[in-house]
Each structure stands twice: as structure tokens, then as C-alpha cells.
Design a protein around this motif. Structure first.
Motif: not given
Length: 277
Positions: A192, A196, A208, A210
Motif C-alpha cells: 500500500e 501510494k 481506495d 486495492h
């Protein structure tokens, strides 16, 4: 009709490009896949329209640019809801000037990993396919031992040697500011966080949805054609797998210091590595 936006995935083999594509395509705005034929098609087109050919006498620079862009448009012409296309090919790092001319806003994401661990990963796949002579090697002498196999893969025009040289060219080149290097180990440990940073680099709004517990991706036809089943299979859960190397220690030691991006900052490239904040 809104024009599609392009970004590109390149870098080293067995370094997370398939995993990255699988994660990116969870975003319905994105399209990503395994290596596409667009890069070699573009190379073939450039050869046809270059000086010394009859065709080149009939074309100006703008026409050449339009012909090259038409390759991308034709390949991605199938109806698709995706607004952003991530085209994957290890050759893109050697074509940064071309991409800058065709798609000035595009970014290139290069997946990287220590060379010995790439070799180790490939050797493991070879051992899982003992009844196949993979197309990675062109002769019995190349495939005969782990030493000949790894030396072959490291050659300048083969699976590891070419993308490593292309990556180094892009890292130090005139368009290095458009290049983002992503360390494989960090991608699988902190997906994550890494994703990002990729969104920030490509200037795309964060998605959002994933799911790092349910990743779905495989390309059995492609792998079987290469004679190396499992090459593009992604595990369902993104997580690191600890293991001992199976390569002889001298091979591991020979290639261990090839990660130039770790300590050499004479580049405008961005690098996602363990020290990134």
C-alpha cells in the motif's frame, strides 16, 4: 472521445512488474498487463521510416510521430473503460527519448531487484519445468549447467543483461526525471505504501479499492509458449516469502554489487527503497 493517458512499466525480470500490473488493474480507471508487443512494433516502424529507406523520403517528422502513435492507438483500440494505460515492456527504459516525444506527460516505472535473487528466482522456475527446454536458451551449451545458464542470461542482449543495461541508461540519461524505480522487496512488504508513492509520481488520484489479500493474475498461454510455466503467476496474497538461495555461492557473489541505484545518486530518477519516507 477522451484521449487515453499513457504510463509505462519496465525494469528487471522477476522484480514485481507482473504483481504491480495486477495491483494497478484493480483500479477500474487503469489498464495494465504483462509485456505487450507495442515496443517491438514501434522499433520495427522506426526502422521502416528511418534514413536510407524509400519510405523515409515520403515522410516528415510529424507524419513519423503520427504513425508511431497510431501503433499505440491501434493496439489499445478495443473498447475499454480504462482512462490510463500502463504499457509494459523492458525495452521502454532504452526508449525514453521516444516516449518523451510521443507522450510528454508519461512516466516510466521500473521494477528492480538484486540480480542474484532474480537469477535465483529464474533457476527455481527452471527446476520446476524439467521436461521443457525453455526458449530462454538457444543451445544445449547455454542451458547445460547453472553456470552457463546464468552467464547466458547476463549477456547484453538476453533476459537479464539487456534490461539491466537499459535501466542504467535511463537512470543516468536525459529523461531520468521521468523514471521511478521500485524495489521488489519493499513492494511485497509494504504494497500500500509503495502503491501510494506510485500514484503520487504518476499524478493519479488514489484508489481506495486495492485489495492486497486477493490479487488475481496469470498468463499461462504466454508462459507455456516460452516453455517456462509459472513465469507470470502471482500469489493471491501480497507478502514476502523468505527462502535460502539455491544458486552456488560464487554466482551469488559475482553479481551481488550490480544494484547501482542503491548508492549512486547522480541521477534525477526517483527511487522507492527501504530508506524512502
Amino acid at each position: 472521445m477522451t484521449e487515453k493517458k499513457y504510463h509505462f512499466i519496465a525494469g528487471l525480470p522477476r522484480s514485481g512488474s507482473t504483481l504491480l500490473s495486477a495491483l494497478l488493474k484493480q483500479n477500474p480507471r487503469f489498464n495494465a498487463n504483462i509485456s505487450s508487443p507495442v515496443a517491438p512494433l514501434a522499433s520495427a516502424m522506426i526502422k521502416l521510416v528511418s534514413a536510407g529507406t524509400e519510405i523515409s523520403l515520403s515522410l516528415n517528422e510529424n507524419q513519423k510521430r503520427n504513425l508511431l502513435k497510431s501503433i499505440f492507438n491501434a493496439y489499445y483500440s478495443e473498447p475499454c473503460a480504462a482512462e490510463v494505460l500502463f504499457d509494459t515492456n523492458r525495452a521502454w527504459c532504452s526508449k525514453m527519448a521516444l516516449l518523451d516525444q510521443l507522450f510528454p506527460e508519461a512516466k516510466v516505472i521500473a521494477c528492480v531487484r538484486d540480480i542474484p535473487w532474480i537469477m535465483d528466482s529464474i533457476e527455481r522456475l527452471l527446476l520446476k519445468n524439467p521436461f521443457e527446454n525453455t526458449k530462454l536458451f538457444s543451445s544445449e551449451s547455454e542451458r547445460s549447467t547453472v553456470y552457463s545458464r546464468m552467464a547466458t542470461l547476463a549477456k547484453h542482449d538476453r533476459l537479464i543483461g539487456f534490461p539491466w543495461a537499459a535501466l542504467k541508461e535511463a537512470y543516468y540519461g536525459a529523461f531520468s526525471h521521468k523514471l521511478l524505480l521500485v524495489e521488489y522487496d519493499l513492494l511485497v512488504r509494504s504494497p500500500e505504501k509503495v502503491l501510494k508513492l506510485i500514484y503520487q509520481f504518476t499524478e493519479e488520484p488514489w484508489f481506495d479499492g486495492h485489495d492486497f489479500e486477493n490479487v488475481d493474475f496469470e498468463a499461462p498461454e504466454f508462459d507455456e509458449a516460452l516453455g517456462l510455466a509459472g513465469l507470470h503467476t502471482v500469489r493471491k496474497k501480497v507478502e514476502p516469502i523468505e527462502r535460502e538461495p539455491i544458486l552456488p555461492p560464487d554466482i551469488f557473489e559475482k553479481y551481488i554489487n550490480m544494484a547501482f541505484w542503491r548508492n549512486d545518486e547522480r541521477s534525477r530518477s526517483s527511487v522507492i527503497k527501504p530508506t524512502s519516507k
